[in-house]
Write an enzyme that holds these catalytic residues in place. Sequence first.
Site, short mmCIF file in Angstrom:
data_model
loop_
_atom_site.label_atom_id
_atom_site.label_comp_id
_atom_site.label_asym_id
_atom_site.label_seq_id
_atom_site.Cartn_x
_atom_site.Cartn_y
_atom_site.Cartn_z
N CYS A 10 0.81 -1.23 0.00
CA CYS A 10 0.00 0.00 0.00
C CYS A 10 0.85 1.28 0.00
O CYS A 10 0.48 2.27 -0.63
CB CYS A 10 -0.99 0.01 1.16
SG CYS A 10 -0.28 -0.23 2.78
N HIS B 73 -6.16 0.27 -0.78
CA HIS B 73 -6.54 -1.05 -0.27
C HIS B 73 -7.78 -1.58 -0.97
O HIS B 73 -8.79 -1.92 -0.34
CB HIS B 73 -6.78 -0.99 1.25
CG HIS B 73 -5.60 -0.51 2.02
ND1 HIS B 73 -5.35 0.83 2.24
CD2 HIS B 73 -4.58 -1.19 2.61
CE1 HIS B 73 -4.24 0.94 2.95
NE2 HIS B 73 -3.76 -0.27 3.19
N ASP C 93 -7.57 5.64 -1.38
CA ASP C 93 -7.22 4.43 -0.64
C ASP C 93 -6.72 3.35 -1.61
O ASP C 93 -7.44 2.97 -2.52
CB ASP C 93 -8.45 3.93 0.11
CG ASP C 93 -8.13 2.88 1.16
OD1 ASP C 93 -7.04 2.29 1.09
OD2 ASP C 93 -8.97 2.66 2.05
#
Length: 472
Positions: free
Chosen positions: A124, A360, A358
């Site tokens: 990430c 993820h 994000d």
Amino acid sequence: MEATGTDEVEKIKSKFMSAWHNMKYSWVLKTKTYFSRNSPVFLLGKCYHFKTEGEYKALHSFQSSSAGALGRYYGSNFDKINTEISGNVEEFRKDFISRIWLTYREEFPQIKGSALTTDCGWGCTLRTGQMLLAQGLMLHFLGRAWVWPEALDMDSSDSESWTSNTVRKLTASFEASLTAERDPKILPRPQQGPARRSWDVTEMRNEVYHRKIISWFGDSPLAAFGLHQLIEYGKKSGKIAGDWYGPAVVAHILRKAVEEARDPELQGVTVYVAQDCTVYSSDVIDRQCSFMDSGKAGTKAVIILVPVRLGGERTNTDYLEFVKGILSLEYCVGIIGGKPKQSYYFAGFQDDSLIYMDPHYCQSFVDVSIKDFPLESFHCPSPKKMSFKKMDPSCTIGFYCRTVQDFEKASEEITKMLKSSSKEKYPLFTFVKGHSRDYDFASSPLHEENDLFSEDEKKRLKKFSTEEFVLL
């Protein structure tokens, strides 16, 4: 026979892991994000306002509405900053969706020296670093005013379609695992892409660069800033595929990736990483004025990366106004940061909440080498917000300066901001005149061609690695 059985077990294990990743990282886009209509929203130096009746409403259900002129607004110590007021909700959505979004991927070519074909669960921070560098390249090649003409044609209001697509994929993966199918059959999500409209010469040129920038971040060994290349550079700092990377280490990896890029288009860009929270002006200018590979002199644009800590174990709220000020600057390219165990790409704020993208979210590999590869999965349909108080103190701040004059102007503005925001004796970081060697720093020794980091850099990277949070 035994080897064959082991291979089959590994295949089934891989499919179960893929299914698990889809379940674990599928719900990033599920929840709607709410914005106040009574406060301005800042996104990478641009300001938007959603003032209409009512206080809160989901961004997805916003309809185009006129916004009152704000003039110059900034409710903090930095009220003297001149910020462009861009207008309403639809303009914000278009601007946000136009930013390049890079997430977990699976089923990409195997990473050298490992059996990994996905970065789910560990990549990430590399992804957020990619997003920051991508924004710098967008400023360089497209300018801050550019927006993707098809941004609002994405099915951005239907986050459910993203999650339902993931459910279909999850189910298919489990079925494939049980039946040992090599390629799970997944019902495709209906494509609602726009019909190709007629573009003028400028739009066509911009679209070429739009695709080219994304292709540099493709998940293949040949992509200049792809995961495979970044991991190779990370090995010089002791990192391998599957390890967790911190914001400071990623800053140095990005610098090496840009230095080693061989695409002629990238010869006009360089990256500088601050040393021990200090930006040495002469070192930056030397980089900007260095010769191109072709031997021709020319001023390079510079992306300045500053690894900092916004406190001790927790983020010090005294730094909130400074972070807001940074994200209000037109040459800011974002912040690699996050909260403990998760890395985010911070690109804006509203009130005391940060706006971020994000990484993820597990998506399938896209071959960016093919003509007209699909662009939708590289643009985020939904912004997310997080309280500044939850931010992990370890982060890397990024700026883009096209010319030496831009750098000098930026350093003056940021220095004023640092002095205004610092309640302590020492600011977060500083700009000083001269070279690093003028301040009793040992010059980087000449090193072998295959040794991308100097000994001093290795020591700093080791120090950062021990200080940074673990990302999952």
